[in-house]
Design a protein around this motif. Structure first.
Motif, PDB file in Angstrom:
ATOM      1  N   ALA A  88     -18.752 -23.293   0.594  1.00  0.00           N
ATOM      2  CA  ALA A  88     -19.469 -23.179  -0.513  1.00  0.00           C
ATOM      3  C   ALA A  88     -19.235 -21.793  -1.089  1.00  0.00           C
ATOM      4  CB  ALA A  88     -21.132 -23.035  -0.196  1.00  0.00           C
ATOM      5  N   TYR A  89     -19.461 -21.521  -2.406  1.00  0.00           N
ATOM      6  CA  TYR A  89     -19.154 -20.302  -2.992  1.00  0.00           C
ATOM      7  C   TYR A  89     -20.686 -19.651  -3.589  1.00  0.00           C
ATOM      8  CZ  TYR A  89     -16.337 -17.111  -5.980  1.00  0.00           C
ATOM      9  OH  TYR A  89     -15.800 -15.852  -6.897  1.00  0.00           O
ATOM     10  N   VAL A  90     -20.795 -18.594  -3.313  1.00  0.00           N
ATOM     11  CA  VAL A  90     -21.955 -17.678  -3.659  1.00  0.00           C
ATOM     12  C   VAL A  90     -21.672 -16.647  -4.548  1.00  0.00           C
ATOM     13  CG1 VAL A  90     -24.262 -16.621  -3.029  1.00  0.00           C
ATOM     14  CG2 VAL A  90     -23.311 -18.383  -1.768  1.00  0.00           C
ATOM     15  N   LYS A  91     -22.244 -16.748  -5.819  1.00  0.00           N
ATOM     16  CA  LYS A  91     -21.728 -15.589  -6.694  1.00  0.00           C
ATOM     17  C   LYS A  91     -22.960 -14.903  -7.305  1.00  0.00           C
ATOM     18  CE  LYS A  91     -18.862 -17.908  -9.551  1.00  0.00           C
ATOM     19  NZ  LYS A  91     -17.977 -18.088 -10.656  1.00  0.00           N
ATOM     20  N   ARG A  92     -22.953 -13.576  -7.443  1.00  0.00           N
ATOM     21  CA  ARG A  92     -24.249 -12.861  -7.836  1.00  0.00           C
ATOM     22  C   ARG A  92     -24.729 -13.396  -9.087  1.00  0.00           C
ATOM     23  NH1 ARG A  92     -24.961  -6.441  -7.603  1.00  0.00           N
ATOM     24  NH2 ARG A  92     -24.098  -6.549  -9.846  1.00  0.00           N
ATOM     25  N   ASN A  93     -24.087 -13.354 -10.106  1.00  0.00           N
ATOM     26  CA  ASN A  93     -24.195 -13.794 -11.337  1.00  0.00           C
ATOM     27  C   ASN A  93     -24.827 -15.248 -11.769  1.00  0.00           C
ATOM     28  OD1 ASN A  93     -21.754 -14.936 -11.272  1.00  0.00           O
ATOM     29  ND2 ASN A  93     -21.041 -14.096 -13.412  1.00  0.00           N
ATOM     30  N   VAL A  94     -24.232 -16.076 -10.626  1.00  0.00           N
ATOM     31  CA  VAL A  94     -25.100 -17.402 -10.680  1.00  0.00           C
ATOM     32  C   VAL A  94     -26.337 -17.803  -9.945  1.00  0.00           C
ATOM     33  CG1 VAL A  94     -24.501 -20.000  -9.992  1.00  0.00           C
ATOM     34  CG2 VAL A  94     -22.509 -18.401 -10.727  1.00  0.00           C
ATOM     35  N   ALA A 102     -31.623 -13.534  -5.087  1.00  0.00           N
ATOM     36  CA  ALA A 102     -31.154 -14.432  -4.078  1.00  0.00           C
ATOM     37  C   ALA A 102     -29.972 -14.029  -3.518  1.00  0.00           C
ATOM     38  CB  ALA A 102     -30.629 -15.605  -4.913  1.00  0.00           C
ATOM     39  N   PHE A 103     -29.083 -13.209  -4.338  1.00  0.00           N
ATOM     40  CA  PHE A 103     -27.754 -12.585  -3.722  1.00  0.00           C
ATOM     41  C   PHE A 103     -28.204 -11.565  -2.717  1.00  0.00           C
ATOM     42  CE2 PHE A 103     -23.768 -10.694  -3.452  1.00  0.00           C
ATOM     43  CZ  PHE A 103     -23.188 -11.522  -3.268  1.00  0.00           C
ATOM     44  N   ALA A 104     -29.134 -10.497  -2.949  1.00  0.00           N
ATOM     45  CA  ALA A 104     -29.837  -9.760  -1.920  1.00  0.00           C
ATOM     46  C   ALA A 104     -29.940 -10.487  -0.791  1.00  0.00           C
ATOM     47  CB  ALA A 104     -30.644  -8.881  -2.633  1.00  0.00           C
ATOM     48  N   LEU A 105     -30.705 -11.398  -1.034  1.00  0.00           N
ATOM     49  CA  LEU A 105     -31.153 -12.400   0.351  1.00  0.00           C
ATOM     50  C   LEU A 105     -30.084 -12.841   1.046  1.00  0.00           C
ATOM     51  CD1 LEU A 105     -33.508 -13.962   1.921  1.00  0.00           C
ATOM     52  CD2 LEU A 105     -33.496 -15.669   0.331  1.00  0.00           C
ATOM     53  N   PHE A 106     -29.179 -13.400   0.222  1.00  0.00           N
ATOM     54  CA  PHE A 106     -27.868 -13.698   0.870  1.00  0.00           C
ATOM     55  C   PHE A 106     -27.368 -12.826   1.642  1.00  0.00           C
ATOM     56  CE2 PHE A 106     -23.267 -14.608   0.581  1.00  0.00           C
ATOM     57  CZ  PHE A 106     -23.408 -15.806   1.666  1.00  0.00           C
ATOM     58  N   LYS A 107     -27.251 -11.609   1.300  1.00  0.00           N
ATOM     59  CA  LYS A 107     -26.355 -10.650   1.996  1.00  0.00           C
ATOM     60  C   LYS A 107     -27.140 -10.242   3.382  1.00  0.00           C
ATOM     61  CE  LYS A 107     -23.225  -8.371  -0.689  1.00  0.00           C
ATOM     62  NZ  LYS A 107     -21.709  -8.209  -0.154  1.00  0.00           N
ATOM     63  N   GLN A 108     -28.425 -10.625   3.470  1.00  0.00           N
ATOM     64  CA  GLN A 108     -29.169 -10.494   4.778  1.00  0.00           C
ATOM     65  C   GLN A 108     -28.925 -11.678   5.631  1.00  0.00           C
ATOM     66  OE1 GLN A 108     -30.857  -7.532   5.463  1.00  0.00           O
ATOM     67  NE2 GLN A 108     -29.631  -7.212   3.845  1.00  0.00           N
ATOM     68  N   MET A 109     -28.107 -12.615   5.307  1.00  0.00           N
ATOM     69  CA  MET A 109     -28.043 -13.763   6.128  1.00  0.00           C
ATOM     70  C   MET A 109     -26.718 -13.600   7.011  1.00  0.00           C
ATOM     71  SD  MET A 109     -28.758 -17.104   3.586  1.00  0.00           S
ATOM     72  CE  MET A 109     -30.325 -17.054   2.627  1.00  0.00           C
ATOM     73  N   ALA A 138     -19.537 -11.553  -4.515  1.00  0.00           N
ATOM     74  CA  ALA A 138     -19.672 -12.831  -4.310  1.00  0.00           C
ATOM     75  C   ALA A 138     -19.329 -13.277  -2.952  1.00  0.00           C
ATOM     76  CB  ALA A 138     -18.355 -13.605  -5.224  1.00  0.00           C
ATOM     77  N   SER A 139     -19.071 -14.606  -2.320  1.00  0.00           N
ATOM     78  CA  SER A 139     -18.812 -14.789  -0.799  1.00  0.00           C
ATOM     79  C   SER A 139     -18.638 -16.316  -1.015  1.00  0.00           C
ATOM     80  CB  SER A 139     -19.996 -14.477  -0.127  1.00  0.00           C
ATOM     81  OG  SER A 139     -19.887 -14.562   1.214  1.00  0.00           O
ATOM     82  N   PHE A 140     -17.636 -16.363   0.117  1.00  0.00           N
ATOM     83  CA  PHE A 140     -17.436 -17.904   0.319  1.00  0.00           C
ATOM     84  C   PHE A 140     -17.843 -18.004   1.819  1.00  0.00           C
ATOM     85  CE2 PHE A 140     -13.866 -17.240  -2.481  1.00  0.00           C
ATOM     86  CZ  PHE A 140     -13.730 -18.526  -3.225  1.00  0.00           C
ATOM     87  N   LEU A 141     -18.352 -19.274   2.004  1.00  0.00           N
ATOM     88  CA  LEU A 141     -18.834 -19.552   3.392  1.00  0.00           C
ATOM     89  C   LEU A 141     -18.626 -21.028   3.818  1.00  0.00           C
ATOM     90  CD1 LEU A 141     -21.726 -21.360   3.454  1.00  0.00           C
ATOM     91  CD2 LEU A 141     -22.462 -19.301   2.161  1.00  0.00           C
ATOM     92  N   HIS A 142     -18.583 -21.349   5.153  1.00  0.00           N
ATOM     93  CA  HIS A 142     -18.632 -22.604   5.377  1.00  0.00           C
ATOM     94  C   HIS A 142     -19.866 -23.139   6.002  1.00  0.00           C
ATOM     95  CE1 HIS A 142     -13.789 -22.887   5.106  1.00  0.00           C
ATOM     96  NE2 HIS A 142     -14.157 -24.154   4.609  1.00  0.00           N
TER      97      HIS A 142
END
Length: 515
Positions: A94-100, A105-112, A80-84
């Motif tokens: 914003a709150y990004v959770k892998r199970n959501v 998409a979460f793997a992609l997010f990790k690359q951001m 999971a991750s918090f970001l502004h």
RNA sequence: GAGCCGUUAGCUCAGCUGGUUAGAGCAUCUGCCUUUUAAGCAGAGGGUCCCGCGUUCGAUCCGCGGACGGCUCACCA
């Protein structure tokens, strides 16, 4: 090339990492620069709609919000991750959770990275600490960033970098964004103020064959097809007065002028000038108008007529103090008022001795009353300017320093003119306009003599302008306001560079090349 | 244009009187981590100390010159 690898190896390190991510994205079929995402909300909308909803109310919502913006901070956990997310209206967590969002998409997010532009769709909720946050349901990369953002805590403080790379300054420093929003609002208010009073907004030439209307050195350029020298304007004045001749009896122009002079905390080679002209009015009428204008702006932009500007505390409440130059000088230096009003050179020279260090520098270039006029101005500026802190209209200027202003009917060696000083700075310059073509021609010819004698800031002759006056110009008063300084005052800025988005700088010796 | 001050990692900054291999935090990379917000823990990489010349056995440090920036002054709005 081998050299630049050594020099930029470090920054290259981080950029290299981002490039690798970029390539990896492309290889997996993700376009890192798409343009098919349409945010329907802004962070500001979300805060406005849900800022006062508590956790339970938000939990019962079933709508989603859709935002686009830049990642300006992030706090990662394993799954999971918090970001502004920052957009034009502000920032929102914003709150990004892998199970959501799902594994892919979460793997992609990790690359951001910090600085990437993304789009998110999700549902507002409140975190344990109570912060309004969007639980992300879907996210997209909208624009990959290859260079790191400045440090998150201090932001970008290096002054040179802030001016040269203003985009980083405005990304990082919210106050800077606010200042420029205020500037934009000031520009709009100024325009509206004059439109409301039936002034015609004009656009007159920026490139002029004669750079008139002010005492300043111009920038020179060349028109190839016509093979002629042109000047960037130092003022729109002479064209706006042509419009008075031409039937527009209330005109204004709000735009850039260019002066080939030094750069400082108060000067930029290009700056924004508001000039306006009103027929059937005198400079005294413009004093009232100016008070009204400044007070409206202070109320709207600063929310108060009591302003703090650098070291000064200002009170803009009208009416403002009025000071006559000859009265002031005669009074302060204990001179005969009649002699001062008569521009008696020996009297003024003697006074200059008393003030010290202010004698005959280059008054030799000027003649007669002109020399005395310049000397009187120097005397006044030396003894009075430091104390012109609260808004003050300074009036009764010598004819010699005001070749476009109307002669006073009661004191013919002076003109009907004022300058407005606030915090020791000249904020506005206004006068009843000279509409006597014979006097005008004579005054400009005197300026030509000064120019011939070495004063390269003397006014130029503009034959067509004089011809226009000969056709008849209605009695009028006109004023110029330095808009950048006005913005400085209303935003408590001490350097003009803090109110100009891209201030003039010397060229960088080298912009770091592509790694 | 003049004077004073500054320039060390991508960013924010330390660096003693001139002395071995120039440090920290953030950022980056690797691993762990599902309510954090300067997140945390463990590890790693990253430097033409603005440029040039000089002094010295030895210069990020001292001197001279230059570039860029800041402040003050001058000109101006």
């Amino acid at each position: 090339m081998a050299r630049s690898l050594g020099v930029y190896a470090v920054e290259g390190d981080e950029r290299e990492a981002r490039r690798r991510k970029l390539e990896a994205l492309r290889e997996s079929g993700v376009n890192p620069y798409p343009n098919d995402f349409r945010p329907t909300d802004t962070t500001g909308d979300v805060v406005a709609r849900f800022g006062s909803s508590d956790a339970d109310e938000l939990a019962q919502l079933d709508g989603e919000v859709c935002l686009g913006g830049r990642i300006v901070s992030r706090r990662d956990f394993g799954k999971a991750s918090f970001l502004h997310l920052q957009d034009r209206r502000g920032r929102l967590q914003a709150y990004v959770k892998r199970n959501v969002v799902g594994d892919e998409a979460f793997a992609l997010f990790k690359q951001m990275d910090l600085g990437d532009f993304i789009g998110v769709v999700g549902k507002p909720f409140r975190t344990r600490t109570g912060e309004l946050t969007v639980e992300v349901h879907q996210l997209r990369l909208l624009g990959k960033s290859l260079r790191p953002l400045p440090e998150k805590w201090h932001g970008l403080t290096d002054v040179e970098a802030r001016y040269r790379q203003r985009y980083l300054d405005t990304t990082t420093n919210e106050q800077v964004r606010e200042t420029f929003h205020k500037r934009a609002r000031i520009i709009q208010r100024l325009r509206q103020f004059f439109v409301d009073r039936e002034f015609f907004e004009a656009e007159t030439p920026m490139m002029q064959s004669v750079a008139g209307g002010a005492a300043a050195r111009p920038f020179v350029t060349h028109h190839n097809a016509l093979d002629m020298q042109l000047y960037l304007r130092i003022a729109p004045e002479l064209y706006l007065k042509r419009l008075l001749v031409g039937g527009f009896d209330r005109v204004f122009e709000l735009s850039r002028v260019f002066r080939n002079e030094g750069v400082s905390t108060r000067h930029n080679p290009e700056f924004t000038l508001l000039e306006f002209y009103q027929a059937y009015a005198t400079y005294r009428d413009l004093m009232d108008l100016t008070e009204t204008l400044f007070v409206e702006l202070a109320d709207d932009i600063a929310g108060s007529r009591q302003l703090s500007w650098g070291e000064h505390q200002l009170d803009l409440s009208p009416p403002w103090r009025r000071v006559s130059i000859p009265d002031y000088v005669a009074d302060e230096l204990d001179l005969s008022l009649d002699a001062v009003r008569d521009l008696d050179l020996p009297t003024l020279r003697g006074a200059a001795d008393g003030v010290g260090g202010l004698l005959n520098q280059d008054y030799g270039k000027k003649y007669g009353d002109a020399a005395a006029g310049y000397l009187l101005m120097d005397l006044f500026e030396t003894i009075a300017e430091p104390e012109l802190i609260q808004p003050t209209f300074v009036e009764e200027y010598p004819v010699a320093v005001s070749p476009l202003a109307r002669r006073s009917e009661t004191a013919p060696k002076f003109v009907d003119r004022f300058e407005l000083f606030i915090a020791g700075r000249e904020m506005a310059n206004a006068f009843s306009e000279l509409n006597d073509p014979v006097d005008q021609r004579q005054r400009l010819e005197t300026q030509l003599e000064h120019r011939a004698a070495g004063d390269d800031e003397a006014h130029a002759m503009d034959e067509d302008f004089v011809r226009a006056l000969e056709h008849g110009m209605p009695p009028a008063a006109g004023e110029g306001i330095g808009v950048d300084r006005l913005v400085m005052m209303l935003t408590d800025a001490t350097s003009i560079r803090d109110v100009i988005l891209f201030p003039h700088m010397r060229p960088e010796k080298e912009v770091p090349p592509e790694a």
